[in-house]
Scaffold this motif. Structure first.
Motif, mmCIF file in Angstrom:
data_model
loop_
_atom_site.group_PDB
_atom_site.id
_atom_site.type_symbol
_atom_site.label_atom_id
_atom_site.label_comp_id
_atom_site.label_asym_id
_atom_site.label_seq_id
_atom_site.Cartn_x
_atom_site.Cartn_y
_atom_site.Cartn_z
ATOM 1 N N ILE A 160 0.883 -1.139 -0.087
ATOM 2 C CA ILE A 160 -0.052 -0.041 -0.010
ATOM 3 C C ILE A 160 0.754 1.160 0.113
ATOM 4 N N THR A 161 0.237 2.159 -0.392
ATOM 5 C CA THR A 161 1.037 3.455 -0.459
ATOM 6 C C THR A 161 0.307 4.589 0.552
ATOM 7 N N LEU A 162 1.096 4.999 1.558
ATOM 8 C CA LEU A 162 0.541 5.829 2.453
ATOM 9 C C LEU A 162 1.056 7.252 2.493
ATOM 10 N N THR A 163 0.370 8.099 2.480
ATOM 11 C CA THR A 163 0.484 9.675 2.403
ATOM 12 C C THR A 163 0.664 10.089 3.817
ATOM 13 N N ILE A 164 1.972 10.870 4.298
ATOM 14 C CA ILE A 164 2.001 11.343 5.627
ATOM 15 C C ILE A 164 2.745 12.568 5.387
ATOM 16 N N GLY A 165 2.375 13.601 5.781
ATOM 17 C CA GLY A 165 2.921 14.744 6.055
ATOM 18 C C GLY A 165 3.360 15.320 4.429
ATOM 19 N N GLY A 166 2.568 15.024 3.519
ATOM 20 C CA GLY A 166 2.834 15.491 2.237
ATOM 21 C C GLY A 166 3.735 14.532 1.316
ATOM 22 N N ARG A 167 4.149 13.268 2.169
ATOM 23 C CA ARG A 167 4.917 12.327 1.425
ATOM 24 C C ARG A 167 4.465 11.164 1.300
ATOM 25 N N GLU A 168 4.860 10.572 0.288
ATOM 26 C CA GLU A 168 4.369 8.931 -0.145
ATOM 27 C C GLU A 168 5.128 7.988 0.583
ATOM 28 N N ALA A 218 -0.445 17.535 10.996
ATOM 29 C CA ALA A 218 -1.210 18.814 10.281
ATOM 30 C C ALA A 218 -1.423 19.758 11.589
ATOM 31 N N GLN A 219 -1.803 18.913 12.986
ATOM 32 C CA GLN A 219 -2.266 19.806 14.102
ATOM 33 C C GLN A 219 -1.011 20.486 14.699
ATOM 34 N N ALA A 220 -0.009 19.898 14.628
ATOM 35 C CA ALA A 220 1.371 20.356 15.058
ATOM 36 C C ALA A 220 2.037 21.717 14.154
ATOM 37 N N GLY A 221 1.561 21.562 12.945
ATOM 38 C CA GLY A 221 1.811 22.449 11.991
ATOM 39 C C GLY A 221 3.382 22.032 11.446
ATOM 40 N N VAL A 222 3.821 20.675 11.447
ATOM 41 C CA VAL A 222 4.939 20.274 10.840
ATOM 42 C C VAL A 222 5.087 19.698 9.786
ATOM 43 N N VAL A 223 3.985 19.720 8.918
ATOM 44 C CA VAL A 223 4.201 19.087 7.481
ATOM 45 C C VAL A 223 5.001 19.936 6.898
ATOM 46 N N GLN A 232 8.214 19.421 7.099
ATOM 47 C CA GLN A 232 9.611 19.438 7.622
ATOM 48 C C GLN A 232 10.356 17.924 7.133
ATOM 49 N N THR A 233 11.437 17.790 7.604
ATOM 50 C CA THR A 233 12.209 16.626 7.189
ATOM 51 C C THR A 233 11.459 15.658 7.755
ATOM 52 N N GLU A 234 11.681 14.074 7.308
ATOM 53 C CA GLU A 234 11.030 12.943 7.907
ATOM 54 C C GLU A 234 11.325 12.690 9.241
ATOM 55 N N PRO A 235 12.570 12.836 9.516
ATOM 56 C CA PRO A 235 12.791 12.484 11.088
ATOM 57 C C PRO A 235 12.127 13.573 12.003
ATOM 58 N N ARG A 236 12.005 14.828 11.606
ATOM 59 C CA ARG A 236 11.385 15.760 12.443
ATOM 60 C C ARG A 236 9.624 15.249 12.570
ATOM 61 N N MET A 237 9.348 15.263 11.386
ATOM 62 C CA MET A 237 8.009 14.981 11.420
ATOM 63 C C MET A 237 7.743 13.557 12.281
ATOM 64 N N LEU A 238 8.491 12.547 11.944
ATOM 65 C CA LEU A 238 8.470 11.446 12.933
ATOM 66 C C LEU A 238 8.411 11.589 14.325
ATOM 67 N N LEU A 239 9.160 12.514 14.727
ATOM 68 C CA LEU A 239 9.618 12.721 15.980
ATOM 69 C C LEU A 239 8.373 13.617 16.898
ATOM 70 N N PHE A 240 7.745 14.557 16.220
ATOM 71 C CA PHE A 240 6.535 15.319 16.480
ATOM 72 C C PHE A 240 5.342 14.346 16.714
ATOM 73 N N ALA A 241 5.345 13.331 15.442
ATOM 74 C CA ALA A 241 3.923 12.499 15.521
ATOM 75 C C ALA A 241 4.241 11.810 16.462
ATOM 76 N N SER A 242 5.422 10.985 16.822
ATOM 77 C CA SER A 242 5.297 9.984 17.876
ATOM 78 C C SER A 242 5.487 10.525 19.175
ATOM 79 N N LEU A 243 5.800 11.878 19.517
ATOM 80 C CA LEU A 243 5.549 12.569 20.806
ATOM 81 C C LEU A 243 4.098 12.824 20.832
ATOM 82 N N MET A 244 3.351 13.428 20.094
ATOM 83 C CA MET A 244 1.892 13.521 19.970
ATOM 84 C C MET A 244 1.195 12.440 20.418
ATOM 85 N N LEU A 245 1.420 11.425 19.783
ATOM 86 C CA LEU A 245 1.002 10.095 20.069
ATOM 87 C C LEU A 245 1.050 9.476 21.560
#
Length: 115
Positions: free
Chosen positions: A4-12, A37-42, A44-57
């Motif tokens: 499957i193809t997932l789109t997260i933070g504007g990236r596939e 999207a809630q954090a407003g980090v869409v 950004q670099t993949e590691p930074r987006m992963l960090l924010f999403a992980s912290l929020m979840l």
């Protein structure tokens, strides 16, 4: 295995998952995308987006675990089935028997010695 193809933070992202799990995994990816999207980090670099999403979840999970368990209320009792209708013939017969028993009780009281 399904791809499957997932789109997260504007990236596939291409991902393999078990057959039949595609809707579930896609829904999880949407949750992560919404957090970004809630954090407003869409964007950004993949590691930074992963960090924010992980912290929020992780924060959400932490809050859920801190809540006291909610009391489970039992379901309401099932309604009693309607009483079967007693045929009129039986009602009349039971009334006759009850009258007879009352008459017998009266006779026994009359014959019993006074106490």
């Amino acid at each position: 295995m399904a791809n499957i193809t997932l789109t997260i933070g504007g990236r596939e992202f291409m991902l393999a998952c078990a057959d039949g799990e595609e809707p579930h995994v896609t829904a999880l990816a949407r949750m992560i995308d919404e957090k970004l999207a809630q954090a407003g980090v869409v964007g950004q670099t993949e590691p930074r987006m992963l960090l924010f999403a992980s912290l929020m979840l992780a924060d959400e999970l932490h809050e859920l675990r801190r809540r006291p368990p909610q009391a489970v209320t039992p379901p309401p009792p099932l309604p009693s089935p309607p009483a079967p209708e007693i045929p009129a013939v039986l009602v009349e017969e039971l009334a006759r028997i009850a009258d007879h028993v009352e008459n017998l009780a009266d006779l026994l009281e009359q014959k019993a010695p006074n106490a």
